[in-house]
Scaffold this motif. Structure first.
Motif, short mmCIF file in Angstrom:
data_model
loop_
_atom_site.label_atom_id
_atom_site.label_comp_id
_atom_site.label_asym_id
_atom_site.label_seq_id
_atom_site.Cartn_x
_atom_site.Cartn_y
_atom_site.Cartn_z
N THR A 1 -8.75 6.90 3.74
CA THR A 1 -8.18 6.99 2.50
C THR A 1 -9.11 7.77 1.67
O THR A 1 -10.10 7.43 1.59
CB THR A 1 -7.99 5.48 2.05
N VAL B 1 -10.34 -2.66 -13.64
CA VAL B 1 -10.36 -2.25 -15.19
C VAL B 1 -10.42 -3.66 -15.95
O VAL B 1 -11.00 -3.46 -16.89
CB VAL B 1 -9.23 -1.56 -15.17
N TYR C 1 -4.26 8.49 -4.64
CA TYR C 1 -4.95 8.27 -3.40
C TYR C 1 -4.01 9.22 -2.48
O TYR C 1 -2.75 9.42 -2.52
CB TYR C 1 -4.84 6.92 -3.01
N SER D 1 -0.45 1.42 -9.06
CA SER D 1 -1.67 1.20 -8.15
C SER D 1 -3.04 1.24 -8.71
O SER D 1 -3.18 1.48 -9.90
CB SER D 1 -1.73 2.44 -7.14
N LYS D 2 -3.86 1.00 -7.83
CA LYS D 2 -5.42 0.70 -8.42
C LYS D 2 -5.56 2.08 -9.16
O LYS D 2 -6.56 1.99 -10.26
CB LYS D 2 -6.14 0.56 -7.29
N ASN E 1 -16.33 1.77 -6.07
CA ASN E 1 -16.76 2.33 -4.99
C ASN E 1 -16.49 1.92 -3.54
O ASN E 1 -16.68 2.32 -2.59
CB ASN E 1 -18.43 2.85 -5.09
N ASN E 2 -15.83 0.92 -3.65
CA ASN E 2 -15.39 0.12 -2.54
C ASN E 2 -16.53 -0.14 -1.26
O ASN E 2 -16.34 -0.04 -0.43
CB ASN E 2 -14.37 0.99 -1.83
N PRO F 1 0.82 -1.24 -0.06
CA PRO F 1 0.02 -0.16 -0.16
C PRO F 1 1.07 1.47 -0.09
O PRO F 1 0.65 2.42 -0.62
CB PRO F 1 -0.83 -0.01 1.22
N ALA G 1 1.37 2.58 -3.39
CA ALA G 1 0.32 3.13 -4.21
C ALA G 1 -0.05 4.36 -3.72
O ALA G 1 -0.41 5.22 -4.45
CB ALA G 1 -0.90 2.22 -3.44
N PHE G 2 0.45 4.89 -2.37
CA PHE G 2 0.13 6.40 -2.00
C PHE G 2 1.22 7.27 -2.69
O PHE G 2 1.01 8.50 -2.37
CB PHE G 2 0.05 6.33 -0.44
N LEU H 1 -12.24 6.95 -0.44
CA LEU H 1 -12.16 5.71 -1.58
C LEU H 1 -13.29 4.98 -1.25
O LEU H 1 -13.91 4.61 -2.27
CB LEU H 1 -10.72 5.15 -1.03
N THR H 2 -14.10 4.80 -0.16
CA THR H 2 -15.10 4.13 -0.10
C THR H 2 -16.23 5.12 -0.27
O THR H 2 -16.52 5.80 0.59
CB THR H 2 -15.32 3.42 1.13
N LYS H 3 -17.10 5.06 -1.51
CA LYS H 3 -17.88 6.11 -1.73
C LYS H 3 -19.15 6.07 -0.77
O LYS H 3 -19.56 4.78 -0.45
CB LYS H 3 -18.23 5.73 -3.01
N LYS I 1 -19.20 6.99 2.25
CA LYS I 1 -18.85 6.79 3.49
C LYS I 1 -18.66 8.37 4.02
O LYS I 1 -18.71 9.26 3.50
CB LYS I 1 -17.15 6.49 3.61
N ARG J 1 -4.06 2.51 -12.39
CA ARG J 1 -4.47 1.22 -13.41
C ARG J 1 -6.13 1.86 -13.88
O ARG J 1 -6.45 1.89 -14.80
CB ARG J 1 -4.71 0.23 -12.69
N GLY J 2 -6.70 2.48 -12.89
CA GLY J 2 -8.32 2.73 -13.12
C GLY J 2 -8.09 4.12 -14.15
O GLY J 2 -9.06 4.11 -14.99
N GLU K 1 -9.35 -0.75 3.12
CA GLU K 1 -9.30 -0.07 1.83
C GLU K 1 -8.23 -0.21 0.83
O GLU K 1 -7.14 0.73 0.63
CB GLU K 1 -9.28 1.44 2.29
#
Lengths: 738, 291
Positions: A160, B215, A153, A82-83, B249-250, A21, A24-25, A119-121, A123, A86-87, B288
């Motif tokens: 996050t 993706v 991120y 990272s995610k 959206n996790n 992780p 990723a940051f 990150l968690t929509k 939330k 990639r997204g 997360e």
């Protein structure tokens, strides 16, 4: 699809997820050490973790610039992204990408706009410090390249966050790689919430005006004649606060107006206003429901229907919070569902819970801030008062009968098409009609126009031979005469009732001398006073006199000659057969209606009959008496004027009943008390000059006009000399009366 | 009880015939001696079978097979090996596999791939039952190749799907995806098999998600929709759309809701359940995942 491998020193690598992780940051791409040293042969190991080792990644036809770092533990020929990366690049795991060294072009970023969400929509969490987050962006990503749409991120206070670049602006126009810019400590970061995000953060972006109105909207085109002032009111109270961004409104601690009540007589444009409000708003259509359509035969289903109306608003409020759009719910005929609770007799109270449901929805415990409820009714008095308090339907706008200017506007709106088609005659003068159509409502004016058009049409039609219609569209012309006839044909519900008055003064008024002159003068003076003075909006006059002395005729004549737009007679004749409370409410209704007109005159005929007084007992209806006592004294609403003319033949009783004080003045209408007056009356009744003076010599004691008329008519029925007969009848009458 | 004793007698007789060795060889025909021995072994094996002595029965069949081999009647030898394996299966998997392999060797020599594929599949099933997925995958792969060589596409696909199943369980998602896509692509043209494609698409897509490659899943789903237009309106497709969105959206609640909705109509099998569980772990709210 395959693209040719790029030329130059590029290497083919396989995408994989970040190794841990922390990587990723950093928003960097990670390469195995072999690949890294191939691309950056001169970079020393102490510079491995800086952001200045740039690579260009080609995915299909797209190119991305990233900073790179090596990782010892990676498989050869792989690249870790990272995610978020990639997204953003839309690249899947194990996909092959081409990576090459990138020689940085100094596009220094002046300002970068970034939107943020968890990150968690969806939330929700504690309030975040935007300065802290901006500081982290600058620290972590200093001298990295960013571009529009890029995702990255950030970790702040154990949560996050996902951030998306909305715009980058460079200080100078870049020579190459347009749209890419390097972040430096001097870069201004503008933070804003992602749409729909529930993150609690102070954003520092420019404030955006809520676009709730369509851009091409203006008052003139709305087609609401004569309601400009009302509409401005509605706008100010209900919409102006919603134009401002929620943040500002919140700062002031102001809550939006959530409800509005439009009330007024039928046909004055309440529904029209509601319809126009729907047109002027951006996006979401308002829900228009007529009150009765909410009701359902099943118990509880009506409440459910109310809840359904508010459901969309509830869902959006939950999802978007303060950023939710405005939901407008319009109730037409609100009195059908929101009658005062407990007011209906013989009712199980089922309907009451509909009111409760509505109360709860508008301003309950879980109240919504994104709704505007507009109720419309012509019976404001029947609406439950809990619904009318601030916080609920707090803005009350009266849509009253249009004034002259308004009527002209309404005429213009309804004749606009005729004018366009050249179907209006030259002599048509709308301003003139607006002047004559006093107390006409919008709907009635539309009726006038329709009626006028019908005259024009009928000119084209041969009624004797209905089949023989020759249509010549250019010949259809609506002329002045048509309008005038139409105006007499369509009578306003709040206008004067001429027929009724005529029946009261069938034989006209006989001016029998100076006493009567004085009476008439003072009556007219009161009329003038009501018309002109602003200090006495309410005038009540009592005419007293013996039965048959012409009180009612005088009152009716005064009312008629006053030319007030609203004139009514309350007479015992019309109330025959009603019970006490029905009578009281009928009387009240007339007065209520009069308050809707700017100037009104109400004639209350024979008070003692109205209150059902009989001397034996004595008996009378206290309910009606009290009603009258209140109504005679009640001042009409601001701007409205009222003249009350009451008649009685028994003023002593009224004094005992304490109702005399309600009247400003008492005018006594005398009987015929001198021979001179008697002579004048006889002359007016068709006597010759000689007959009249002879008749005057018979006069002995006071007599009322009605009695004289009766005696004259009796004498005319007899055979022989008219004067002798008259003398005989008069003597006969005097003997019977005394 | 009689069976047991009789079987032993036959065994002894057979052994004796073989031991007689050189003496007999001089006088009698060489091969008939082995034939007789094999026949005796077979009888003994059958008797063992009747008294449910599987191991002994298997051993006897195996001996019979060896005798047949020596007597150069290879076909009978292979049949005996298969029979032996049939008995060993009951308890002694390793020997069963050895026997089957011996039989396969003969069948492939003869070019009878259909039957060798069938037995190869049997081996794979034995490994599968043992829980040795690596060996099972290898065996299924061979079986699939044999079937493919014989143009029995359906059987070949059956084996491939098994491989995909185990690969996914072993977290080799790439392999799984490859197989599902291959099978789906091959099934699309056939009117009978095209209806199974949605299942393959679903599984492939789930594999992408299990590998935490949103993706990839999204792109794959788009590809599948293009491959088969009717896939767009299936419940499988809706489930995938829903859970891809949830992953993006996790959002664990959305994810579970989508799955529960799907499950209420067509119940999930254990494989899908376990893969879905893995996907759910990638969208953990507390940690997360960002990698």
């Amino acid at each position: 699809m395959s693209y040719p491998p790029p030329v130059g020193d590029s290497i083919k690598l396989k995408v994989q997820a970040s190794n841990d992780p922390e990587e990723a940051f950093t928003n960097r791409a990670y390469l195995p050490i072999s690949s890294f040293s191939f691309l950056f042969p001169n970079v020393q190991s102490n510079l491995y973790t800086t952001n200045t080792n740039y690579i260009k990644i080609r995915v299909g036809a797209n190119e991305y610039i990233l900073s790179a770092s090596p990782n010892k533990n990676m498989k050869p020929d792989s690249i870790a992204l990272s995610k978020a990366l990639r997204g953003w690049m839309y690249v899947s795991n194990n996909e092959e990408v081409y990576v090459e060294f990138y020689d940085p072009n100094p596009n220094i970023c002046g300002s970068m706009k970034v939107s943020i969400d968890y990150l968690t929509k969806g939330k929700q969490g504690p309030k975040q410090d935007s300065q802290e987050i901006i500081g982290k962006i600058i620290d972590n990503f200093n001298s990295q390249y960013f571009t529009f749409g890029q995702l990255f991120y950030i970790k702040n206070s154990n949560s996050t966050f996902e951030l998306r670049v909305e715009a980058v602006e460079t200080n100078e126009v870049p020579t190459k790689d347009k749209g890419w810019a390097i972040i430096s400590p001097a870069t201004k970061i503008i933070l804003q919430k992602m749409p729909g995000s529930l993150i609690d953060i102070e954003t520092n972006g420019p404030l955006v005006v809520n676009q709730i109105f369509t851009s091409d909207w203006d008052f003139e085109n709305m087609g609401i004649g004569g309601l400009d002032a009302e509409f401005r009111d509605i706008f100010r109270r209900a919409f102006s606060s919603r134009i401002f961004p929620p943040a500002i409104v919140k700062k002031l601690g102001v809550n939006h107006v959530k409800g509005m009540l439009l009330y007024g007589p039928p046909g004055t444009g309440k529904t029209l206003i509601a319809r126009q409000i729907g047109k002027m708003l951006n996006g979401r259509e308002p829900k228009v429901v007529s009150g009765p359509s909410i009701l359902n035969k099943y118990v509880g289903q009506s409440e459910e229907n109310i809840r359904m109306l508010f459901r969309d608003a509830e869902i959006e409020q939950k999802a978007k919070g303060d950023d939710s759009g405005l939901h407008i719910i319009i109730f037409d005929e609100l009195d059908a569902i929101c009658k005062s609770r407990g007011s209906r007799q013989g009712d199980s109270g089922v309907g009451d819970s509909v009111v409760n449901q509505l109360l709860a929805m508008i301003d309950g415990v879980e109240s919504l801030n994104n709704i505007l409820v507009i109720g419309m009714t012509n019976r404001k008095d029947m609406i439950d008062e809990a619904l009318l308090r601030p916080g609920r339907l707090e803005v009350h706008v009266e849509i009253s009968l249009p004034d002259e200017h308004g009527r002209e506007q309404i005429f213009k709106i309804h004749t606009a098409k005729m004018r366009d088609q050249n179907a209006l005659d030259k002599d048509v003068n709308l301003a003139n009609y607006a002047h004559t159509t006093r107390n006409y409502s919008g709907a009635e004016i539309e009726g006038v126009v329709k009626s006028a058009a019908s005259y024009a049409f009928s000119r084209q039609v041969d009624t004797k031979n209905i089949k023989n219609v020759e249509i010549k569209p250019e010949d259809i012309k609506v002329c002045d005469q048509d309008f005038k006839r139409a105006i007499t044909e369509v009578t306003p519900s709040f206008g004067s009732t001429d027929n009724q008055f005529e029946s009261y003064a069938e034989n006209g008024i006989i001016n029998y001398g100076p006493v009567f002159d004085k009476l008439l003068q003072s009556g007219n003076a009161f009329v003038e006073q009501v018309k002109k003075s602003n200090r006495t909006p309410m005038m009540s006059v009592l005419l007293s006199g013996r039965p048959g002395c012409g009180k009612s005729s005088l009152a009716a004549t005064l009312a008629k000659s006053s030319e007030f737009p609203f004139t009514r007679i309350i007479s015992p004749n019309d109330l025959l057969g009603y019970n006490e409370s029905a009578k009281a409410s009928k009387i009240t209704k007339v007065f209520e209606d009069s308050y809707k007109s700017p100037m009104s005159c109400v004639v209350v005929d024979e008070i003692e009959r109205l209150i059902e007084y009989v001397p034996i007992g004595p008996r009378f209806s206290n309910l009606i008496l009290q009603t009258l006592a209140v109504l005679f004294k009640r001042t009409p609403p601001k701007g409205r004027k009222l003249l009350v003319i009451a008649t009685t033949s028994n003023p002593d009783i009224l004094k005992d009943m304490d109702i005399m004080d309600c009247f400003a003045t008492v005018l006594s209408v005398p009987s015929i008390s001198t021979a001179k007056e008697f002579q004048t009356v006889c002359f007016e009744l068709g006597f010759t000059q000689k007959e009249a003076s002879e008749a005057a010599s018979f006069f002995t004691s006071p007599i009322t006009i009605k009695q004289i008329i009766m005696i004259v008519e009796m004498a005319r029925q007899e055979e022989g000399n008219f004067i002798d007969n008259f003398k005989m009848c008069l003597e006969d009458f005097n003997i019977r009366n005394f | 009880m009689g069976d047991d004793a009789k079987a032993k007698e036959f065994l002894d007789a057979a052994d004796k015939r073989l031991r007689g060795g050189n003496f007999f060889k001089m006088f009698g025909g060489g091969s008939s001696r082995y034939d007789d021995a094999a026949s005796d072994y077979t009888k003994a094996a059958n008797l063992f079978k009747m008294s449910k002595k599987w191991d002994q029965a298997g051993a006897a069949f195996q001996k019979a097979a060896e005798c047949f081999l020596k007597g150069s009647s290879k076909h009978d030898a292979a049949s005996s090996y298969v029979l032996a394996a049939g008995c060993y299966k009951k308890g002694n998997v390793i020997d069963a596999i050895t026997c089957l392999k011996a039989a396969i060797e003969y069948y492939t020599d003869e070019g009878r791939f259909a039957i060798s594929a069938k037995h190869q599949k049997e081996i794979a099933e034995l490994y599968e039952a043992e829980g040795d997925f690596d060996q099972a995958i290898a065996s299924y792969q061979i079986a699939s190749d044999y079937f493919d060589g014989e143009n029995s596409t359906v059987s070949s696909h059956q084996c491939l799907l098994k491989i995909a199943l185990f690969s996914a369980q072993l977290e080799r998602y790439e392999k799984s995806i490859e197989i599902y896509e291959q099978v789906a692509a091959a099934s699309l043209d056939n009117n009978l098999t095209q209806w199974g494609c949605k299942e393959y698409f679903l599984r492939a897509c789930l594999c992408y998600l299990a590998a935490d490659d949103v993706v990839g899943a999204e792109r794959a789903l788009q590809r599948y929709k293009d491959m088969q237009a009717s896939f767009n309106s299936t419940r499988e497709c809706r489930l995938l759309d829903g859970i891809i969105q949830a992953c993006r959206n996790n959002n664990v609640e959305d994810f579970t809701n989508e799955v529960a909705e799907f499950n209420s109509i067509s119940p999930l099998d254990s494989w899908k359940t376990s893969i879905l569980l893995r996907i759910k772990n990638t969208i953990n709210r507390e940690t997360e995942s960002v990698v």
